[in-house]
Design a protein around this motif. Structure first.
Motif: not given
Length: 107
Positions: A63-69
């Motif tokens: 989830t963290l990379p998606v949130e960053v994006e």
């Protein structure tokens, strides 16, 4: 096409966005935590972020990379965002900013 100055300003805006995203296990933002290894902005408004996680088994690995994006993509002039995850070099506490170390009591 963005000018050199606009690209620099966009890079600064991206850093501010990253400073508002927190690791759920450590109460420090991902930028000061040292999870962002590289940040590139193109003339076309494309942003590429190379980042890591505190460990390969991190519970927010999905989830963290998606949130960053998603949060970076919300900036007006950003046309595309690519987040690349790497574990080379592996993250360690020495990568944290001085402010983050002070906040967590690590000296």
């Amino acid at each position: 096409m963005l000018t050199e100055e606009q690209m620099q300003m966009l890079g600064e805006q991206v850093v501010e966005v990253l400073r508002n995203i927190y690791d759920p296990e450590i109460p420090v933002n991902i930028y000061d935590l040292g999870l962002i290894y590289d940040l590139r902005v193109s003339e076309e408004g494309e942003v590429e972020i190379e980042m890591t996680l505190t460990s390969p088994n991190c519970p927010v690995a999905e989830t963290l990379p998606v949130e960053v994006e998603e949060q970076v993509k919300a900036l007006d002039v950003v046309t595309n965002v690519r987040v690349n995850i790497t574990f080379d070099p592996p993250w360690n506490k020495d990568m944290m900013s001085e402010e983050a170390k002070l906040e967590l009591g690590i000296f």
